[in-house]
Design a protein around this motif. Structure first.
Motif, PDB file in Angstrom:
ATOM      1  N   ARG A  90       0.815  -1.213   0.000  1.00 16.56           N
ATOM      2  CA  ARG A  90       0.000   0.000   0.000  1.00 16.56           C
ATOM      3  C   ARG A  90       0.850   1.265   0.000  1.00 16.56           C
ATOM      4  O   ARG A  90       0.638   2.164  -0.816  1.00 16.56           O
ATOM      5  CB  ARG A  90      -0.956   0.012   1.191  1.00 16.56           C
ATOM      6  CG  ARG A  90      -1.874   1.214   1.203  1.00 16.56           C
ATOM      7  CD  ARG A  90      -2.503   1.374   2.602  1.00 16.56           C
ATOM      8  NE  ARG A  90      -2.915   2.720   2.809  1.00 16.56           N
ATOM      9  CZ  ARG A  90      -2.126   3.764   3.041  1.00 16.56           C
ATOM     10  NH1 ARG A  90      -0.835   3.609   3.102  1.00 16.56           N
ATOM     11  NH2 ARG A  90      -2.600   4.972   3.217  1.00 16.56           N
ATOM     12  N   ASP A  91       1.794   1.370   0.911  1.00 16.52           N
ATOM     13  CA  ASP A  91       2.612   2.585   1.010  1.00 16.52           C
ATOM     14  C   ASP A  91       3.393   2.843  -0.276  1.00 16.52           C
ATOM     15  O   ASP A  91       3.495   3.982  -0.726  1.00 16.52           O
ATOM     16  CB  ASP A  91       3.560   2.510   2.205  1.00 16.52           C
ATOM     17  CG  ASP A  91       2.839   2.614   3.538  1.00 16.52           C
ATOM     18  OD1 ASP A  91       1.659   3.020   3.552  1.00 16.52           O
ATOM     19  OD2 ASP A  91       3.447   2.272   4.562  1.00 16.52           O
ATOM     20  N   ALA A  92       3.925   1.789  -0.865  1.00 16.25           N
ATOM     21  CA  ALA A  92       4.660   1.939  -2.119  1.00 16.25           C
ATOM     22  C   ALA A  92       3.724   2.411  -3.224  1.00 16.25           C
ATOM     23  O   ALA A  92       4.066   3.305  -3.999  1.00 16.25           O
ATOM     24  CB  ALA A  92       5.324   0.622  -2.505  1.00 16.25           C
ATOM     25  N   MET A  93       2.532   1.835  -3.295  1.00 16.39           N
ATOM     26  CA  MET A  93       1.574   2.249  -4.325  1.00 16.39           C
ATOM     27  C   MET A  93       1.140   3.690  -4.137  1.00 16.39           C
ATOM     28  O   MET A  93       1.060   4.448  -5.102  1.00 16.39           O
ATOM     29  CB  MET A  93       0.355   1.325  -4.316  1.00 16.39           C
ATOM     30  CG  MET A  93       0.634  -0.039  -4.882  1.00 16.39           C
ATOM     31  SD  MET A  93      -0.875  -0.975  -5.129  1.00 16.39           S
ATOM     32  CE  MET A  93      -1.540  -0.139  -6.564  1.00 16.39           C
ATOM     33  N   VAL A  94       0.856   4.086  -2.907  1.00 14.92           N
ATOM     34  CA  VAL A  94       0.456   5.467  -2.628  1.00 14.92           C
ATOM     35  C   VAL A  94       1.563   6.421  -3.043  1.00 14.92           C
ATOM     36  O   VAL A  94       1.321   7.438  -3.691  1.00 14.92           O
ATOM     37  CB  VAL A  94       0.079   5.654  -1.141  1.00 14.92           C
ATOM     38  CG1 VAL A  94      -0.052   7.125  -0.778  1.00 14.92           C
ATOM     39  CG2 VAL A  94      -1.213   4.895  -0.820  1.00 14.92           C
ATOM     40  N   ASN A  95       2.803   6.092  -2.715  1.00 12.58           N
ATOM     41  CA  ASN A  95       3.942   6.925  -3.085  1.00 12.58           C
ATOM     42  C   ASN A  95       4.040   7.042  -4.606  1.00 12.58           C
ATOM     43  O   ASN A  95       4.220   8.138  -5.142  1.00 12.58           O
ATOM     44  CB  ASN A  95       5.233   6.344  -2.502  1.00 12.58           C
ATOM     45  CG  ASN A  95       6.438   7.201  -2.802  1.00 12.58           C
ATOM     46  OD1 ASN A  95       6.463   8.380  -2.481  1.00 12.58           O
ATOM     47  ND2 ASN A  95       7.446   6.612  -3.423  1.00 12.58           N
TER      48      ASN A  95
END
Length: 80
Positions: free
Chosen positions: A66-71
């Protein structure tokens, strides 16, 4: 076991993983075809939601990436 992507050093062009939909919308799911390309969008506050080609909500993603995708999305990457 899949490696958890770090949001700080993720190569957005090669980010790939398998996950499941959460909160699937049954009335939209039944209209999907195998191989259909879906759009993944970041919605407020920071949910990853999946839409079909008609813009209908299919469900949401719950992933360790999730965090990688949001970034990546915040930096202009589109996911389908």
């Amino acid at each position: 076991m899949p490696e958890i992507a770090s949001s700080a050093n993720t190569d957005c062009s090669s980010l790939s993983f398998v996950t499941s939909l959460t909160s699937p919308v049954a009335s939209v799911i039944v209209t999907l075809n195998i191989g259909e390309i879906l759009d993944i969008e970041l919605t407020a506050p920071s949910s990853l939601r999946v839409f079909n080609s008609n813009g209908l909500l299919v469900g949401s993603l719950l992933t360790t990436h999730r965090d990688a995708m949001v970034n990546c999305i915040n930096n202009g990457t589109s996911f389908t």
